[in-house]
Design an enzyme around this catalytic site. Structure first.
Site, PDB file in Angstrom:
ATOM      1  CB  SER A  14     100.843  40.644 -11.483  1.00 52.36           C
ATOM      2  OG  SER A  14     101.710  41.686 -11.097  1.00 52.36           O
ATOM      3  NE  ARG A  15     100.371  45.800 -10.204  1.00 54.14           N
ATOM      4  CZ  ARG A  15     101.047  46.939 -10.029  1.00 54.14           C
ATOM      5  NH1 ARG A  15     100.661  48.038 -10.640  1.00 54.14           N
ATOM      6  NH2 ARG A  15     102.113  46.952  -9.255  1.00 54.14           N
ATOM      7  CG  ASN A  63     111.832  41.840  -3.260  1.00 50.27           C
ATOM      8  OD1 ASN A  63     111.989  42.420  -4.343  1.00 50.27           O
ATOM      9  ND2 ASN A  63     112.266  42.339  -2.107  1.00 50.27           N
ATOM     10  CB  VAL A  64     112.968  40.639  -8.965  1.00 53.07           C
ATOM     11  CG1 VAL A  64     111.886  39.843  -9.661  1.00 53.07           C
ATOM     12  CG2 VAL A  64     112.692  42.132  -9.003  1.00 53.07           C
ATOM     13  CB  SER A 143     113.150  53.549 -18.862  1.00 53.04           C
ATOM     14  OG  SER A 143     112.599  54.843 -18.922  1.00 53.04           O
ATOM     15  CE1 TYR A 156     111.714  53.146 -13.697  1.00 53.23           C
ATOM     16  CE2 TYR A 156     112.155  54.832 -15.331  1.00 53.23           C
ATOM     17  CZ  TYR A 156     111.553  53.638 -14.975  1.00 53.23           C
ATOM     18  OH  TYR A 156     110.789  52.949 -15.890  1.00 53.23           O
TER      19      TYR A 156
END
Ligand code: NAP
Length: 245
Positions: A14-15, A63-64, A143, A156
């Site tokens: 979506s973004r 929700n994944v 990442s 993260y």
């Protein structure tokens, strides 16, 4: 590969980076199924933009982190688009930063659940489709935090390092079925996720050899490259301006 129009599933489409990937794939003629969790307006905008390329596009609230929701969503996508799912981009991700001595259990669990289990869930529910189609491409968004670590981001960076292991094991397991699985490891990319980081911060700029933050399009370039590469699998491609070299 199966005949018919190719469909790409982009989580977090979506973004930000996911939207850019969805638009690029739509321009290449893929039908697009995006998965998002809450921002209906942004999702509708991505879908409308994709349709301008003349392809079919739809958005799915899911929700994944949920095994059941992802199962139902993949099943709904195949009902709506057919079973020629050619590409899966596991891009949905969140941050809940904090120092290890203070991090709540909830912030650990939510980041691991969305970023790592989310990718597992989506691969788990699409793997049989790829196997049946005798081919497919998976790209997971990791990442540089997962490659180098980052103070204040144990949850993260653990999730993103996990993505590297998940990617390589999936690549080994599905290679014989004609399915490739790779990862892209972005550095600092200008999206909502990094809206509190500015390039006025010269400390930050010093860590980026190329001297600027990246754009979502820089990451989309790498995703498109890996999706079109039949002989690359298990690779982690950094798109970080040189941070983690
Ligand atoms: P973003 O702008 O914050 O967008 C996140 C996307 O993920 C949104 O589409 C969001 O949906 C979706 N999402 C979040 N939680 C979800 C959930 N539980 N289920 C389904 N969808 C969910 O993020 P971004 O910067 O584009 O990041 C995309 C990916 O790149 C992430 O995996 C991120 O970790 C990774 N990455 C980003 C950077 C960076 O500097 N930006 C650097 C390295 C890696 P809603 O719109 O509905 O909220």
């Amino acid at each position: 590969m199966a005949e018919g129009n190719r469909t790409a599933i982009v989580t977090g489409g979506s973004r930000g980076i996911g939207r850019e990937v969805a638009l690029r794939l739509a321009a290449l003629g893929y039908d697009i199924a995006i998965v998002y969790v809450g921002d209906e307006n942004e999702a509708a905008e991505t879908v409308a933009e994709c349709r301008k390329a003349g392809v079919k596009a739809a958005a799915y609230v899911c929700n994944v982190a949920s095994f059941e929701e992802t199962k139902e969503t993949v099943s709904q996508i195949t009902e709506d688009f057919g079973s020629n799912i050619a590409a899966l981009v596991n891009n949905a991700g969140i941050t809940r930063d904090g120092l290890i001595a203070m991090m709540s259990e909830e912030n650990w669990d939510s980041v691991i659940s969305v970023n790592l289990k989310g990718a597992f869930n989506m691969i788990r529910h699409t793997a049989r489709i790829f196997i049946r189609n005798k081919g497919g491409r998976i790209v997971n968004i990791s990442s540089v935090s997962g490659l180098m670590g980052n103070a204040g981001q144990i949850n993260y960076s653990a999730s993103k390092a996990g993505i590297v292991g998940l990617t390589k094991s999936t690549a080994r397991e599905l290679a014989a079925k004609g399915v490739t699985c790779n990862a892209v490891a972005p550095g600092f990319i200008r999206t909502d996720m990094t809206k509190n980081i500015t390039e006025d911060n010269s400390e930050l700029l010093r860590t980026i050899p190329l001297g600027r933050m990246g754009e979502a399009s820089d990451v989309a370039d790498a995703v498109v490259f890996l999706l079109s590469s039949p002989y690359i699998t298990g690779e982690v491609l950094r798109v970080d301006g040189g941070i983690a070299m």
